[in-house]
Design an enzyme around this catalytic site. Structure first.
Site, mmCIF file in Angstrom:
data_model
loop_
_atom_site.group_PDB
_atom_site.id
_atom_site.type_symbol
_atom_site.label_atom_id
_atom_site.label_comp_id
_atom_site.label_asym_id
_atom_site.label_seq_id
_atom_site.Cartn_x
_atom_site.Cartn_y
_atom_site.Cartn_z
ATOM 1 N N THR A 1 -47.564 139.704 12.523
ATOM 2 C CA THR A 1 -46.948 139.792 11.193
ATOM 3 C C THR A 1 -47.448 138.715 10.235
ATOM 4 O O THR A 1 -47.308 138.874 9.032
ATOM 5 C CB THR A 1 -45.412 139.753 11.303
ATOM 6 O OG1 THR A 1 -45.041 138.630 12.105
ATOM 7 C CG2 THR A 1 -44.896 141.015 11.939
ATOM 8 N N ASN A 2 -48.031 137.633 10.750
ATOM 9 C CA ASN A 2 -48.585 136.638 9.820
ATOM 10 C C ASN A 2 -49.717 137.265 9.013
ATOM 11 O O ASN A 2 -49.710 137.241 7.777
ATOM 12 C CB ASN A 2 -49.162 135.432 10.557
ATOM 13 C CG ASN A 2 -48.123 134.707 11.371
ATOM 14 O OD1 ASN A 2 -46.940 134.961 11.229
ATOM 15 N ND2 ASN A 2 -48.569 133.796 12.214
ATOM 16 N N CYS A 6 -45.607 139.241 17.359
ATOM 17 C CA CYS A 6 -45.952 137.887 17.792
ATOM 18 C C CYS A 6 -46.332 136.979 16.640
ATOM 19 O O CYS A 6 -46.981 135.979 16.837
ATOM 20 C CB CYS A 6 -47.047 137.923 18.859
ATOM 21 S SG CYS A 6 -48.627 138.459 18.248
ATOM 22 N N TYR A 29 -40.214 143.985 22.033
ATOM 23 C CA TYR A 29 -40.098 142.552 22.283
ATOM 24 C C TYR A 29 -40.621 141.748 21.104
ATOM 25 O O TYR A 29 -41.456 142.227 20.341
ATOM 26 C CB TYR A 29 -40.828 142.134 23.568
ATOM 27 C CG TYR A 29 -42.331 142.200 23.484
ATOM 28 C CD1 TYR A 29 -43.073 141.105 23.008
ATOM 29 C CD2 TYR A 29 -43.020 143.341 23.883
ATOM 30 C CE1 TYR A 29 -44.452 141.179 22.915
ATOM 31 C CE2 TYR A 29 -44.391 143.414 23.799
ATOM 32 C CZ TYR A 29 -45.106 142.326 23.311
ATOM 33 O OH TYR A 29 -46.466 142.393 23.214
ATOM 34 N N SER A 63 -49.013 144.812 19.432
ATOM 35 C CA SER A 63 -48.278 143.606 19.082
ATOM 36 C C SER A 63 -48.524 143.382 17.598
ATOM 37 O O SER A 63 -49.663 143.186 17.180
ATOM 38 C CB SER A 63 -48.778 142.441 19.919
ATOM 39 O OG SER A 63 -48.018 141.286 19.630
ATOM 40 N N MET A 66 -14.492 121.729 -5.041
ATOM 41 C CA MET A 66 -13.634 121.919 -6.208
ATOM 42 C C MET A 66 -12.609 120.794 -6.277
ATOM 43 O O MET A 66 -12.672 119.842 -5.521
ATOM 44 C CB MET A 66 -13.010 123.306 -6.150
ATOM 45 C CG MET A 66 -14.071 124.371 -6.457
ATOM 46 S SD MET A 66 -13.392 125.998 -6.399
ATOM 47 C CE MET A 66 -12.802 126.057 -4.737
ATOM 48 N N HIS A 82 -18.083 113.052 3.495
ATOM 49 C CA HIS A 82 -18.864 114.148 2.920
ATOM 50 C C HIS A 82 -20.244 114.265 3.580
ATOM 51 O O HIS A 82 -20.670 115.329 4.009
ATOM 52 C CB HIS A 82 -19.035 113.936 1.418
ATOM 53 C CG HIS A 82 -19.891 114.976 0.759
ATOM 54 N ND1 HIS A 82 -21.230 114.777 0.549
ATOM 55 C CD2 HIS A 82 -19.587 116.209 0.299
ATOM 56 C CE1 HIS A 82 -21.733 115.865 -0.031
ATOM 57 N NE2 HIS A 82 -20.738 116.741 -0.202
ATOM 58 N N ARG A 119 -7.418 124.442 9.519
ATOM 59 C CA ARG A 119 -8.473 125.444 9.352
ATOM 60 C C ARG A 119 -9.377 125.368 10.574
ATOM 61 O O ARG A 119 -9.348 124.366 11.305
ATOM 62 C CB ARG A 119 -9.279 125.185 8.086
ATOM 63 C CG ARG A 119 -9.915 123.812 8.047
ATOM 64 C CD ARG A 119 -10.626 123.563 6.727
ATOM 65 N NE ARG A 119 -11.018 122.156 6.644
ATOM 66 C CZ ARG A 119 -11.484 121.592 5.541
ATOM 67 N NH1 ARG A 119 -11.592 122.292 4.428
ATOM 68 N NH2 ARG A 119 -11.826 120.318 5.538
ATOM 69 N N ARG A 130 -4.106 121.899 -5.542
ATOM 70 C CA ARG A 130 -5.400 121.913 -4.847
ATOM 71 C C ARG A 130 -6.004 123.317 -4.903
ATOM 72 O O ARG A 130 -5.290 124.306 -4.837
ATOM 73 C CB ARG A 130 -5.215 121.603 -3.361
ATOM 74 C CG ARG A 130 -4.782 120.215 -3.042
ATOM 75 C CD ARG A 130 -4.551 120.117 -1.520
ATOM 76 N NE ARG A 130 -3.520 119.159 -1.211
ATOM 77 C CZ ARG A 130 -3.785 117.942 -0.702
ATOM 78 N NH1 ARG A 130 -5.026 117.584 -0.453
ATOM 79 N NH2 ARG A 130 -2.803 117.109 -0.446
ATOM 80 N N GLY A 161 -14.792 119.970 -0.589
ATOM 81 C CA GLY A 161 -15.134 118.957 -1.589
ATOM 82 C C GLY A 161 -15.770 119.522 -2.836
ATOM 83 O O GLY A 161 -16.140 118.788 -3.749
ATOM 84 N N LYS A 203 -6.916 127.859 2.561
ATOM 85 C CA LYS A 203 -5.896 126.819 2.686
ATOM 86 C C LYS A 203 -4.510 127.416 2.497
ATOM 87 O O LYS A 203 -3.603 127.172 3.290
ATOM 88 C CB LYS A 203 -6.170 125.740 1.624
ATOM 89 C CG LYS A 203 -5.273 124.537 1.768
ATOM 90 C CD LYS A 203 -5.545 123.512 0.674
ATOM 91 C CE LYS A 203 -6.881 122.828 0.904
ATOM 92 N NZ LYS A 203 -7.254 121.935 -0.225
ATOM 93 N N ARG A 235 -54.575 136.802 24.277
ATOM 94 C CA ARG A 235 -55.329 137.350 23.154
ATOM 95 C C ARG A 235 -56.755 136.836 23.197
ATOM 96 O O ARG A 235 -56.986 135.638 23.398
ATOM 97 C CB ARG A 235 -54.665 136.912 21.848
ATOM 98 C CG ARG A 235 -55.383 137.410 20.613
ATOM 99 C CD ARG A 235 -54.658 137.008 19.352
ATOM 100 N NE ARG A 235 -54.812 135.588 19.083
ATOM 101 C CZ ARG A 235 -54.177 134.938 18.106
ATOM 102 N NH1 ARG A 235 -53.339 135.584 17.336
ATOM 103 N NH2 ARG A 235 -54.362 133.660 17.917
#
Lengths: 870, 870
Positions: free
Chosen positions: A763-764, A827, A847, A760, A103, A454, A336, A92, A101, A22, A616
């Site tokens: 990752t799970n 994947c 990929y 591939s 502070m 807000h 801003r 301010r 909002g 500000k 798959r």
């Protein structure tokens, strides 16, 4: 001596670390020649010093403030603490990163009994000055003394009740004088001391209070949620007051250089006559649209519109401005870069780039993947809306469409959301204390407040669906009920809300996928020009695939062939296959399945239209396919001609203690090679048939859960044998790859890589097994892990770079050693997670494959990563 | 020209690769001057050439055989194919590694109608020569023509029936002549050709048949089971015949230089009068003990005893010798290092080392860890034996004591064993075709045959409990029943057999742990002097710990603290702890548990007596402790004052989809830190109390399932805080360590190592998670994996060096980088697996921890590894 205070003409917009956002912008506007009330900024360094000095304002800082008050007096010709032409100021906060909002602010500072009395010359001025004075007392009690506003608001309310009005404009000068008197009494009662009549005491205590507010609870929460460092500190802006509530010819407002909801290039905003800025933000009265300002004061409107353009050109971004008109003169109080809806950000960024105001790269940097993701939010289906029971309408504060159970308290909304419920938080108006609940809720409704209240600002930032200003709703928080007209709803009732229209419906409504703006595709094209990482999509049906490609997917990186089995006809065949111990039954079931799978795959190859299609082989534990309901078991037993009891026994024998580590993935294909054969045949024949139609095909067969090269070799020879027959005499190229999802697969990547065209990373599963965390069960401890600081992120959402990520890197290094041409993909769920995509891009993954709806944001993430490299 | 044939005086014992074991030893004995019938050995190279030439005996090899026959003729003065003083030979296989009974033998080769007629001069010689001739015809039909012996045995049987006798000695010369005639007829009928009257045709075809027998099914199975390469090939020994069945003054036998069952230093063995060697091996008649030979022919006995000593001194090992006495003259037909019981091997090896015949290191090399392990076999308890119903008694062929269900067929024994049953295989006599079933069975009974019969030799080699020659048992294989006296037992009945006494009992008997021979401890001491790897034991109670230390354990490497919870009183407290949601109930339960755990730990510290005691914090998923039976649930609900339904709900809520990857290990301790506190307090206080008694304590607390350093830090501070209080002012040193059992723990070892004194690799879980194989569920596919050649070993038994092993190595390297003093242990099942121990020793693991019974063999394995390094 360090300089802790800057006058507005001593700073500029690049000094936001020191002056706060500000302060820097006030300085910039001042130097641009815009009408900014004069003032000074106490720096963030002063704030840090305040904390270093043990929360004490040092004499050094105090003296610099007092010295600069004199310079403001000289500049304005007003005098601080004087009854003649007194200087009144606002105090301010303003931190380097905007925390709207969070502070505290104090207005009208410098007023005392004497000064008020001297300025109260007639009814209007008396009313005004005591209104201002009572506000000062209230804010001072709240901000500096920490006693809250409630007791003071009760005084105001009691006076309004006297007139049976809701509008404070109906209170007269005498009322305000008395309210002020009452307020001072209350102040004394609450604080045990008199309200300070020394303006300098007011000023220094207020400054200190602003510094202190940097560490109030809601500011800390906000910083934590938004990843803002605690070390920045806040600046304090001390600025000459101008009054939007001074006269009939006074007003205050907020304006945007472009529409922050839609992105349209128009001056947008709202204002309140005879009001101070805080009245708008708090949503106390419903403001007027900025367009009406043109009618009321054309000159001021045009002047504002001009400043808006000047500022936008100067800042090269959409501006969010606060202004006040005092006695017909326009003052700019703040500017801003505007927070805006994802859609508005997309539209304005792309348009600004097309206008030449910013570069394409700037546009890409400006639109975050999270925003693109929000743009993919759903809407209610037209059918659902036809029969929907509309309850009421509010302001369309943040787009999206959600259904959920309503809750009136922060506690309720959080508690139920934690249980996995979709919840809608309903509040009279939200305050910063509500932000945690807003995060948990799927949607937000407020009864008061406008588009810039807000609730609206925060919801847009979060990409939450939000409807504001629903005055028709009456809530009874204590009893947990709400009324709309005659109807009463209890907490937990189902509502549906549309943040794009502001409408609120009873019950749960079906949603449909959003339509994309043309700008969306423009931005995607720009992103694709820059990015290196390929983005493919997970799609199990032709329709999924079509949608994914429309969203920009560069291929189908994962088709889970088992998903097709869950349709009625197919699941019956697969069940027969699994439970039968007679070869003829099994072969019959396979013969039934083959043409069905083939047809599904043909649709996929047609949809892929020459792009890669990675399928798959069957992956999940067999018992997932087994019937659970009695009637299904009966039907199956009947068809197979065996006893119910016998069938149950077979079903039970397929149950596993730890199915995640049991008979699944390639293990299934090895135990039942006939299933693998059938699937390979279905895939390859489908590819061949589509190829015959003149459509290019790029089939890739992916073997899941490989931990040893022999697993792969065994299945590869099955696939190759079938391909050799089906593709004989064609030029169809196909690939065989594997998923690396058990740690051993990564460790032995060098051997495995020799046999395949691609890896591939699943990752799970890799995350499950590397951590030893069952995704289904981790809920019982992972909460404690976050609370106790043991884990700082959800490894199922964002890739664990140190552990799982390291394993992936190791696998890639090993694989490259034995196979120079191998391709790497990801994947798992992480393929659509931005943080994770960055990591994958960095380590050289070729990929990622993610859900169709994540494709655009993934493309953008990949592009932005390249921009970061510049 | 390559030399394919060696005369016995051209070879020596070191040429076993070329001449086979038998050929090399015949050559050695010949050169030592022992009375060995002369002969030649056709080399293993000739065998390989035979296969390379497409299963054809080349002219080159044929010619060398024929040339050397001439040399044998010159040496013996006999002539092959001559009716005057004809040379008759045996043709026997002999591979570089002994494969007893796996390949074929032909005796009396060289006989023809003319020769037989010329030798048949009186009743005795006629009987003898036609007995020999009919055997030749039978063996030739069986071995060379593959027609089996059955039809020929039927002829013999029909003649014996004529005399109502079971003893072939009662048949006379005329009978033998007629049997020979019949045999030739049967031969012609079976083969379609006449029995070859040309001795050279007989010889070459027999040689070829021996080569061919290298690849018969039972030889291939034997090699697979015993890890013998298929590339070795077999040699063929062609040797002048001597006849144990020639006269009353003839006999044949087998002798050991020391007792192969007990190791006692005495000539041991058995013999049959008027018999050929095969009669002993086949167990047709029950032989006499070698001691009786002294009575019958003292000179021969003493000569044999002398050769036995000479050979033992020469070979520096216990010798297993075949001998024949022809007309009172002793011939040595074979010697080889004796297979013996583990006990005999231990005793003879230690004694030979004490005698100075071999070194201590040789003794250590000679006793395998597998044998030491067998020595730990159980015996029946005296109490159980007191009331045991003894059914019959046979020969104590292979030590041990087992109970199991009886099966009369190979199929039955294998099928039931595969279901997890303990089975006892009962056969009239075993043949090489039975070895697979012998592997599956827990114990073996034969009705015929002695201590050196096939069943006895094989069972001792396998370390299987075996009782031979139980003539009281009558079996009816077809109807699956057996009779002992009047009693009839069906297949599946429970028997108990004692291989050390030869007794057979009805039902299942309780077993007790074996008493160790003094030599056992001597060998262990020698092993400890040499080995570097520490061997600790897994022990959950003081008694376990005492036993482990008696067996040589150098500490307790794993005390599973949860095992104590399974006792009635404790499990009730722990159940309360788990299901209660009231803090006061939980605290009460913990207060109950603390003194109980403490007492258990005190016993352990006392037992450990200054040695390391590593205690692991609670590890398994909580629901393992939950009540399953209605009455238990009722009791618990009652005690907690909650409804059954409510309790069931809580119990259900603790169930997990994949418990192996759920709320267990350190996760439990993090969610319920009060349990970790209680356990730490119990361990440390117990250590303190025992220390106060003047007993040295070395407590080590082990945190299981760590995947992130923060898990460890969190629990470490809890432990350290408690230790600081309890150990204040003492000099007790304690260590904190962690189990590395999730892959992430290994990957992040560098960070984790900074916080701990030791890593203990939990290879069970590490194997599960690295492979993604649930140990409980892998059974559904792992069989297919072996069958399809995807896995060649059971990774839950032997460490997967390439995958899991690599991860362990990585973890060690990383850990050493950040903590130079860290110790590494292994406490999974693999800690007791010999193959795995070798690997752990090689990669620098400091200690393994295994079950008490595995400690001695683990110590030996570690020592032998050091010897291999020499």
């Amino acid at each position: 001596m360090e300089k802790y205070v800057y006058l507005f003409d001593e700073g500029n917009k690049d000094m936001r670390d020191l002056l706060g956002g500000k302060g820097a912008n006030l300085a910039e506007m001042t130097n641009m020649g815009l009408p900014v009330p004069y003032g000074m900024t106490v720096t963030t360094e002063a704030c840090k010093k305040y904390y270093l000095d043990g929360e004490t304002l040092s004499d050094e800082v105090k003296n610099q403030i007092i010295d600069n008050i004199e310079k403001i007096e000289n500049h304005t010709g007003k005098k601080f603490g004087s009854t003649e032409n007194p200087l009144l100021v606002s105090v301010r906060s303003g931190s380097p990163i905007s925390m709207p909002g969070m502070m505290d602010t104090i207005l009208n500072l410098g007023l005392t009994d004497d000064i008020a009395a001297s300025l109260a010359t007639d009814e209007d001025s008396t009313r005004f000055i005591y209104d201002s004075y009572r506000r000062l007392i209230m804010m001072f009690a709240d901000v500096v003394k920490g006693k809250g506003k409630e007791k003071f608001e009760e005084i105001l309310k009691s006076f309004k009740e006297k007139y049976e009005t809701d509008n404070d404009l109906e209170l007269n000068a005498q009322d305000m004088f008395e309210i002020t008197k009452e307020s001072k009494k209350v102040y004394r009662k609450l604080t045990g001391e008199k309200f300070p009549e020394d303006p300098f005491v007011q000023l220094l205590e207020a400054t200190e209070a602003v510094f202190k507010s940097w560490n109030n609870d809601r500011a800390k929460v906000y910083r934590r949620i938004n990843n803002i460092s605690n070390d920045l500190g806040t600046a304090v802006n001390i600025q000459e007051m101008v009054y939007g509530n001074l006269s009939e010819d006074s007003l205050t407002g907020v304006a945007f250089s472009r529409n922050p909801a839609t992105g349209r290039d128009e001056l947008y905003g709202e204002f309140l006559e005879k009001a101070q800025g805080e009245d708008i933000v708090a949503g106390v009265r419903t403001p007027k649209s900025i367009k009406e300002l043109y009618e009321i004061n054309t000159k001021v409107f045009e002047e504002l519109e001009n400043y808006s353009k000047v500022l936008e050109d100067h800042y090269r971004d959409v501006q969010d401005m606060e202004f006040t008109v005092e006695n017909g003169k326009l003052y700019m109080l703040q500017t801003r870069n505007a927070k805006r809806t994802p859609k508005a950000n997309l539209v304005t960024s792309v348009e600004m780039a097309l206008e030449g105001l910013i570069s394409k790269k700037d546009a890409l940097k400006r639109v975050s993947p999270e925003e693109i993701d929000m743009l993919m939010h759903k809407n209610f289906s037209p059918e659902a809306l036809k029969d929907a029971k509309e309850l009421c309408e509010g302001l369309p504060a943040s787009p999206g469409a959600v259904s959920g159970k309503i809750y009136l308290t922060v506690e309720g909304a959080i508690r139920e959301a934690k249980k996995g419920e979709s919840t809608i938080l309903i509040r009279v108006e939200t305050s910063p204390e509500d932000i945690e609940a807003m995060q948990y809720a799927s949607g937000i409704i407020t009864i008061h407040g406008g588009m810039t209240s807000h609730a609206a600002v925060v919801a847009r930032g979060m990409g939450k669906c939000c409807v504001c200003g629903c005055g028709d709703i009456e809530i009874d928080e204590k009893n947990g009920i709400l009324k709309i007209g005659d109807k009463v709803y209890e907490e937990g009732s189902d509502f549906s809300i549309d943040g794009s229209t502001g409408k609120i419906y009873e019950g749960i409504l079906e949603t449909i996928d959003p339509e994309m703006d043309k700008k969306f595709y423009t931005l995607l094209e720009w992103a694709k020009e820059i990015k290196k990482l390929d983005v493919r999509a997970n799609a199990d049906t032709g329709d999924d695939a079509l949608r994914a490609l429309e969203f920009g997917a560069e291929g189908i990186g994962l088709c889970r062939s088992e998903h097709m089995f869950f349709e009625k006809e197919k699941i019956f065949s697969i069940r027969k296959l699994i439970v039968s111990d007679r070869k003829e039954d099994r072969n019959k079931a396979l013969k039934e399945l083959l043409p069905m799978q083939m047809k599904d795959f043909e649709k996929l190859f047609e949809a892929a239209d020459g792009k890669v299609l990675t399928i798959r082989l069957l992956d999940p534990p067999l018992h997932e396919f087994l019937p659970k309901k009695d009637e299904d078991i009966y039907e199956l037993a009947d068809n197979l001609g065996i006893e119910m009891g016998e069938l149950r026994k077979r079903i039970d024998s397929l149950k596993e203690f730890n199915p995640m580590m049991g008979l699944r993935g390639c293990r299934l294909a090895i135990v039942y090679p006939e299933i693998a054969s059938m699937q390979a045949e279905a895939i390859l024949k489908a590819a061949y048939n589509v190829h015959k139609k003149g459509i290019k095909v790029k089939p890739e067969i992916m073997v899941p859960l490989v931990g040893d090269v022999n697993e792969l070799r065994y299945l590869k020879q099955i696939i190759v044998k079938i391909a050799d027959v089906i593709f004989r005499g064609t030029d169809i190229e196909y690939k065989i790859g594997t998923m690396i999802e058990v740690p051993r697969g990564a460790i032995l990547a060098s051997e495995i890589a020799k046999e395949v065209d691609f890896f591939s990373f699943g990752t799970n599963d890799l995350t499950q097994m590397t951590f030893g965390f069952s995704r289904d069960d981790a809920g019982s401890f992972i909460g404690e892990y976050y609370e106790k600081g043991i884990l700082s992120f959800d490894p199922f959402k964002t890739i664990d770079k140190e552990g799982v990520g390291r394993l992936i890197r190791v696998a890639m290094t090993l694989a490259n050693k034995s196979n120079k041409n191998i391709e790497f993909g990801v994947c798992g769920e992480h393929g659509g997670d931005f943080e994770s995509i960055k990591f994958f891009n960095e380590i050289g993954i070729n990929y990622v494959s993610c859900s169709p709806y994540r494709v655009p944001s993934a493309i953008l993430t990949a592009a932005r990563e390249e921009l970061n490299e510049d």
